[in-house]
Design a protein around this motif. Structure first.
Motif, PDB file in Angstrom:
ATOM      1  N   GLY A  56       1.006  -1.292   0.121  1.00 20.20           N
ATOM      2  CA  GLY A  56       0.157  -0.070   0.013  1.00 20.20           C
ATOM      3  C   GLY A  56       0.924   1.234   0.111  1.00 20.20           C
ATOM      4  O   GLY A  56       1.669   1.312  -0.767  1.00 20.20           O
ATOM      5  N   SER A  57       0.673   2.044   0.880  1.00 24.87           N
ATOM      6  CA  SER A  57       1.367   3.271   0.953  1.00 24.87           C
ATOM      7  C   SER A  57       2.448   3.465   1.917  1.00 24.87           C
ATOM      8  O   SER A  57       3.148   4.156   2.049  1.00 24.87           O
ATOM      9  CB  SER A  57       0.349   4.326   1.618  1.00 24.87           C
ATOM     10  OG  SER A  57       0.077   4.524   2.899  1.00 24.87           O
ATOM     11  N   GLY A  58       2.833   2.216   2.231  1.00 25.33           N
ATOM     12  CA  GLY A  58       4.063   1.941   2.815  1.00 25.33           C
ATOM     13  C   GLY A  58       4.331   2.404   4.456  1.00 25.33           C
ATOM     14  O   GLY A  58       5.431   2.137   5.150  1.00 25.33           O
ATOM     15  N   SER A  59       3.168   2.416   5.166  1.00 20.58           N
ATOM     16  CA  SER A  59       3.011   2.725   6.727  1.00 20.58           C
ATOM     17  C   SER A  59       3.982   1.438   7.150  1.00 20.58           C
ATOM     18  O   SER A  59       4.741   1.816   8.370  1.00 20.58           O
ATOM     19  CB  SER A  59       1.826   2.737   7.189  1.00 20.58           C
ATOM     20  OG  SER A  59       1.068   3.921   6.692  1.00 20.58           O
ATOM     21  N   LEU A  60       3.669   0.094   6.972  1.00 21.83           N
ATOM     22  CA  LEU A  60       4.438  -0.722   7.981  1.00 21.83           C
ATOM     23  C   LEU A  60       5.776  -0.718   7.478  1.00 21.83           C
ATOM     24  O   LEU A  60       6.860  -1.191   8.350  1.00 21.83           O
ATOM     25  CB  LEU A  60       3.913  -2.309   7.314  1.00 21.83           C
ATOM     26  CG  LEU A  60       2.327  -2.609   8.024  1.00 21.83           C
ATOM     27  CD1 LEU A  60       1.885  -3.690   7.286  1.00 21.83           C
ATOM     28  CD2 LEU A  60       2.345  -2.860   9.521  1.00 21.83           C
ATOM     29  N   LEU A  61       6.273  -0.672   6.312  1.00 24.28           N
ATOM     30  CA  LEU A  61       7.795  -0.628   6.147  1.00 24.28           C
ATOM     31  C   LEU A  61       8.197   0.562   6.534  1.00 24.28           C
ATOM     32  O   LEU A  61       9.336   0.620   6.962  1.00 24.28           O
ATOM     33  CB  LEU A  61       8.005  -0.766   4.595  1.00 24.28           C
ATOM     34  CG  LEU A  61       7.585  -1.930   3.703  1.00 24.28           C
ATOM     35  CD1 LEU A  61       7.864  -1.766   2.268  1.00 24.28           C
ATOM     36  CD2 LEU A  61       8.555  -3.063   4.454  1.00 24.28           C
ATOM     37  N   VAL A  62       7.615   1.739   6.657  1.00 17.18           N
ATOM     38  CA  VAL A  62       8.182   2.867   7.338  1.00 17.18           C
ATOM     39  C   VAL A  62       8.417   2.355   8.664  1.00 17.18           C
ATOM     40  O   VAL A  62       9.519   2.908   9.372  1.00 17.18           O
ATOM     41  CB  VAL A  62       7.268   4.316   7.136  1.00 17.18           C
ATOM     42  CG1 VAL A  62       7.724   5.244   7.955  1.00 17.18           C
ATOM     43  CG2 VAL A  62       7.485   4.568   5.586  1.00 17.18           C
ATOM     44  N   ALA A  63       7.254   1.932   9.345  1.00 19.68           N
ATOM     45  CA  ALA A  63       7.611   1.558  11.019  1.00 19.68           C
ATOM     46  C   ALA A  63       8.889   0.590  11.237  1.00 19.68           C
ATOM     47  O   ALA A  63       9.535   0.737  12.019  1.00 19.68           O
ATOM     48  CB  ALA A  63       6.463   0.986  11.467  1.00 19.68           C
ATOM     49  N   ALA A  64       8.999  -0.311  10.260  1.00 25.84           N
ATOM     50  CA  ALA A  64       9.935  -1.290  10.159  1.00 25.84           C
ATOM     51  C   ALA A  64      11.366  -0.345   9.993  1.00 25.84           C
ATOM     52  O   ALA A  64      12.139  -0.807  10.796  1.00 25.84           O
ATOM     53  CB  ALA A  64       9.711  -2.198   9.267  1.00 25.84           C
ATOM     54  N   SER A  65      11.257   0.379   9.150  1.00 19.68           N
ATOM     55  CA  SER A  65      12.736   1.220   8.768  1.00 19.68           C
ATOM     56  C   SER A  65      13.301   1.834  10.251  1.00 19.68           C
ATOM     57  O   SER A  65      14.278   1.963  10.297  1.00 19.68           O
ATOM     58  CB  SER A  65      12.577   2.207   8.122  1.00 19.68           C
ATOM     59  OG  SER A  65      11.680   3.484   8.299  1.00 19.68           O
ATOM     60  N   ARG A  66      12.193   2.164  11.088  1.00 15.67           N
ATOM     61  CA  ARG A  66      12.421   2.704  12.321  1.00 15.67           C
ATOM     62  C   ARG A  66      13.238   2.078  13.315  1.00 15.67           C
ATOM     63  O   ARG A  66      14.006   2.300  14.211  1.00 15.67           O
ATOM     64  CB  ARG A  66      11.510   3.494  13.033  1.00 15.67           C
ATOM     65  CG  ARG A  66      10.837   4.769  12.162  1.00 15.67           C
ATOM     66  CD  ARG A  66       9.699   4.954  12.654  1.00 15.67           C
ATOM     67  NE  ARG A  66       9.062   6.088  11.710  1.00 15.67           N
ATOM     68  CZ  ARG A  66       7.754   6.482  11.506  1.00 15.67           C
ATOM     69  NH1 ARG A  66       6.942   6.133  12.248  1.00 15.67           N
ATOM     70  NH2 ARG A  66       7.499   7.373  10.476  1.00 15.67           N
ATOM     71  N   LYS A  67      13.147   0.608  12.995  1.00 13.56           N
ATOM     72  CA  LYS A  67      14.208  -0.430  13.869  1.00 13.56           C
ATOM     73  C   LYS A  67      15.596  -0.431  13.397  1.00 13.56           C
ATOM     74  O   LYS A  67      16.521  -1.245  13.869  1.00 13.56           O
ATOM     75  CB  LYS A  67      13.361  -1.698  13.631  1.00 13.56           C
ATOM     76  CG  LYS A  67      11.852  -1.749  14.167  1.00 13.56           C
ATOM     77  CD  LYS A  67      11.921  -1.179  15.781  1.00 13.56           C
ATOM     78  CE  LYS A  67      10.449  -1.288  16.166  1.00 13.56           C
ATOM     79  NZ  LYS A  67      10.429  -1.071  17.571  1.00 13.56           N
ATOM     80  N   LEU A  68      15.805   0.111  12.097  1.00 12.76           N
ATOM     81  CA  LEU A  68      16.928   0.033  11.344  1.00 12.76           C
ATOM     82  C   LEU A  68      17.757   1.241  11.753  1.00 12.76           C
ATOM     83  O   LEU A  68      17.431   2.539  11.823  1.00 12.76           O
ATOM     84  CB  LEU A  68      16.999  -0.236   9.962  1.00 12.76           C
ATOM     85  CG  LEU A  68      16.100  -1.671   9.489  1.00 12.76           C
ATOM     86  CD1 LEU A  68      15.803  -1.547   7.897  1.00 12.76           C
ATOM     87  CD2 LEU A  68      16.727  -2.752   9.966  1.00 12.76           C
ATOM     88  N   ALA A  69      19.159   0.912  11.662  1.00 18.65           N
ATOM     89  CA  ALA A  69      20.108   2.110  11.777  1.00 18.65           C
ATOM     90  C   ALA A  69      20.106   3.204  10.421  1.00 18.65           C
ATOM     91  O   ALA A  69      19.719   2.835   9.488  1.00 18.65           O
ATOM     92  CB  ALA A  69      21.598   1.698  11.800  1.00 18.65           C
ATOM     93  N   ILE A  70      20.545   4.571  11.129  1.00 16.77           N
ATOM     94  CA  ILE A  70      20.326   5.596  10.021  1.00 16.77           C
ATOM     95  C   ILE A  70      21.930   5.925   9.834  1.00 16.77           C
ATOM     96  O   ILE A  70      22.764   5.842  10.865  1.00 16.77           O
ATOM     97  CB  ILE A  70      19.657   6.800  10.634  1.00 16.77           C
ATOM     98  CG1 ILE A  70      19.414   7.756   9.396  1.00 16.77           C
ATOM     99  CG2 ILE A  70      20.261   7.336  11.668  1.00 16.77           C
ATOM    100  CD1 ILE A  70      18.272   7.121   8.382  1.00 16.77           C
ATOM    101  N   MET A  71      22.525   6.179   8.668  1.00 19.34           N
ATOM    102  CA  MET A  71      23.703   6.744   8.393  1.00 19.34           C
ATOM    103  C   MET A  71      23.933   7.862   7.931  1.00 19.34           C
ATOM    104  O   MET A  71      22.695   8.813   7.730  1.00 19.34           O
ATOM    105  CB  MET A  71      24.327   5.722   7.292  1.00 19.34           C
ATOM    106  CG  MET A  71      24.326   4.285   7.557  1.00 19.34           C
ATOM    107  SD  MET A  71      24.770   3.088   6.238  1.00 19.34           S
ATOM    108  CE  MET A  71      24.373   1.535   7.056  1.00 19.34           C
ATOM    109  N   PRO A  72      24.969   8.676   7.963  1.00 18.64           N
ATOM    110  CA  PRO A  72      25.259  10.113   7.608  1.00 18.64           C
ATOM    111  C   PRO A  72      24.533  10.340   6.494  1.00 18.64           C
ATOM    112  O   PRO A  72      23.947  11.680   6.318  1.00 18.64           O
ATOM    113  CB  PRO A  72      26.511  10.283   7.694  1.00 18.64           C
ATOM    114  CG  PRO A  72      27.176   9.347   8.535  1.00 18.64           C
ATOM    115  CD  PRO A  72      26.353   8.125   8.246  1.00 18.64           C
ATOM    116  N   LEU A  73      24.562   9.701   5.157  1.00 21.96           N
ATOM    117  CA  LEU A  73      24.161   9.872   3.998  1.00 21.96           C
ATOM    118  C   LEU A  73      22.868   9.331   3.573  1.00 21.96           C
ATOM    119  O   LEU A  73      22.669   7.785   4.003  1.00 21.96           O
ATOM    120  CB  LEU A  73      25.253   9.507   2.882  1.00 21.96           C
ATOM    121  CG  LEU A  73      26.314  10.563   2.940  1.00 21.96           C
ATOM    122  CD1 LEU A  73      27.279   9.945   2.001  1.00 21.96           C
ATOM    123  CD2 LEU A  73      26.240  11.865   3.037  1.00 21.96           C
ATOM    124  N   ALA A  74      21.876   9.892   3.026  1.00 24.17           N
ATOM    125  CA  ALA A  74      20.579   8.933   2.588  1.00 24.17           C
ATOM    126  C   ALA A  74      21.133   8.010   1.751  1.00 24.17           C
ATOM    127  O   ALA A  74      20.448   7.032   1.776  1.00 24.17           O
ATOM    128  CB  ALA A  74      19.708  10.136   2.043  1.00 24.17           C
TER     129      ALA A  74
END
Length: 426
Positions: free
Chosen positions: A82-100
């Motif tokens: 769908g519009s990605g809400s579940l994957l966005v919520a899942a991404s918040r469990k993953l690390a963020i790096m300096p560059l997109a």
């Protein structure tokens, strides 16, 4: 989907503005999609397609319900993204790096989304890109370059891409809820089948042992009598399971849902506690079924011919709510099962937002009665009129609503749900 495409254009504009100025005033734009979609696509279109977009709060609950954490080795698959809400919520469990670009290159390997509609897939990608910026990554590349990094999010029918889904360590699912005919043959259903039942069943067959599942499903699968065979079929493969009744999907959608989570395990026979009800009477208390025979009325008006003996005939419109009736104004000929008064008739159509879930009418008299199938008939086992009046009083009590709102949240009461109501007159 024209309005939805316009919304995607707005998300593109947010990205371009962000690259020029990462002012925090843009930081909420990636988090409003589910609400915006409801403004852009009318409810009739959503119902026809069976698509209902997961809210941020519900998506977070579903992702947090996984039995195993989402780590650097996880592959999270949303087969109907769908519009990605579940994957966005899942991404918040993953690390963020300096560059997109660094972040999305890694997320592109760990997040997999599939949907039939290109507009939804594109929106999912845009939201994940904006999510990296919200969390502090630098927008170091152009939008097309960043979109290309999300290689596992694409257009398609997930049921045609089962080999990819078998690799999932985590399955997040909010499937279509509409009914459709299917050429497939299932032991647990035939005719028109709820698509959510089909999607969950088909996916459960190919997931590997140890995969963590979290599925947002319509409550009819949990509590509807028609899906009893479906429940028996899917539950042996799910260990450490939990059912969380969530109530109404959202304010605009009159569908109740639950979250089913657990670990795929085909090595042992597992069971799922589908009926998450508290014991609302004393332990070992009697139930309505101990004192009444419970059955659905047998007359299907549009199908049954007017043949056979002539009987008094009742349907919901002829019955006074919470009252008694002895002179029945209608009659019809009928060849099927009829009922001997006294008995209590309860309207089958009922939902959690109703003041009373089980609304009775006491039917009196000596003549046999033909009953429409939108009524549930409760005939006292001892033939007692007093028992019928006790039942009518019982159905006014708050504990009955509480019980039924836990036991069955779809729009039609069932024989089993009514039969299991605790009996308070001990």
């Amino acid at each position: 989907m024209e309005g939805f495409a316009e919304y995607n254009t707005k998300l593109e504009q947010v990205f371009h503005l962000w690259r020029k100025d990462s002012n925090s005033k843009y930081s909420n734009h990636s988090n409003v999609t589910a609400a915006k979609v409801r403004e852009l696509i009318d409810i009739a279109t959503l119902r026809e397609s069976g698509v209902f977009f997961t809210s941020e709060n519900l998506a977070e609950k579903a992702i947090n319900a996984f039995n195993t954490p989402i780590d650097d080795s996880a592959l999270v698959v949303d087969p109907t993204c769908g519009s990605g809400s579940l994957l966005v919520a899942a991404s918040r469990k993953l690390a963020i790096m300096p560059l997109a670009s660094e972040t999305l290159k890694k997320w592109g390997k760990q997040l997999c989304g599939i949907d039939l509609f290109p507009e939804f897939v594109y929106c999912t990608k845009l939201r994940l890109i904006l999510e990296t910026l919200v969390r502090g990554a630098e927008a170091d590349k152009s939008l097309p370059e960043l979109l290309n990094l999300l290689t596992n999010i694409h257009v398609g029918n997930c049921l045609d891409q089962l080999p990819l889904i078998t690799k999932a360590t985590h399955l997040a699912l909010n499937p279509p809820y509409n009914n459709s005919k299917t050429p497939a043959s299932y032991s647990w259903a035939n005719g028109k089948i709820n698509n959510a039942a089909i999607y969950y069943y088909e996916l459960s067959l190919i997931l590997k042992d140890g995969c963590s599942v979290s599925a947002i499903l319509p409550d009819v699968l949990r509590s509807g009598s028609r899906f009893e065979a479906w429940r028996r079929t899917v539950e042996p493969a799910l260990a450490m399971s939990n059912v969380a009744v969530e109530g109404r999907f959202d304010k605009q959608t009159d569908i109740d849902i639950f979250i089913l989570n657990g670990l795929v395990d085909r090595q042992s026979f597992n069971t799922v506690e589908w009926q998450t009800v508290e014991t609302l009477g004393t332990e070992g208390a009697h139930k309505i079924r101990d004192f009444f025979e419970v059955a659905v009325g047998a007359v299907v008006p549009y199908r049954d011919p007017h043949e056979g003996k002539l009987y008094s005939y009742i349907h919901p419109k002829t019955l006074p709510r919470w009252g008694e009736i002895s002179k029945i104004p209608e009659s019809r000929r009928f060849l099927g099962r009829v009922f001997q008064p006294p008995f209590v008739a309860i309207r089958r159509t009922s939902g959690p937002r109703d003041r009373h879930r089980a609304v009775p009418t006491l039917v009196l008299g000596k003549r046999l009665v033909a009953v429409e199938n939108h009524l549930i008939v409760l005939t006292p086992r001892n033939g007692s009129l007093e028992k019928c009046r006790e039942l009518s009083d019982l159905l006014k009590e708050n504990h009955v609503n509480e019980f039924l709102n836990n036991r069955i949240r779809c729009r039609h009461l069932t024989v089993s749900a009514i039969s299991e109501i605790p009996w308070r007159f001990e």
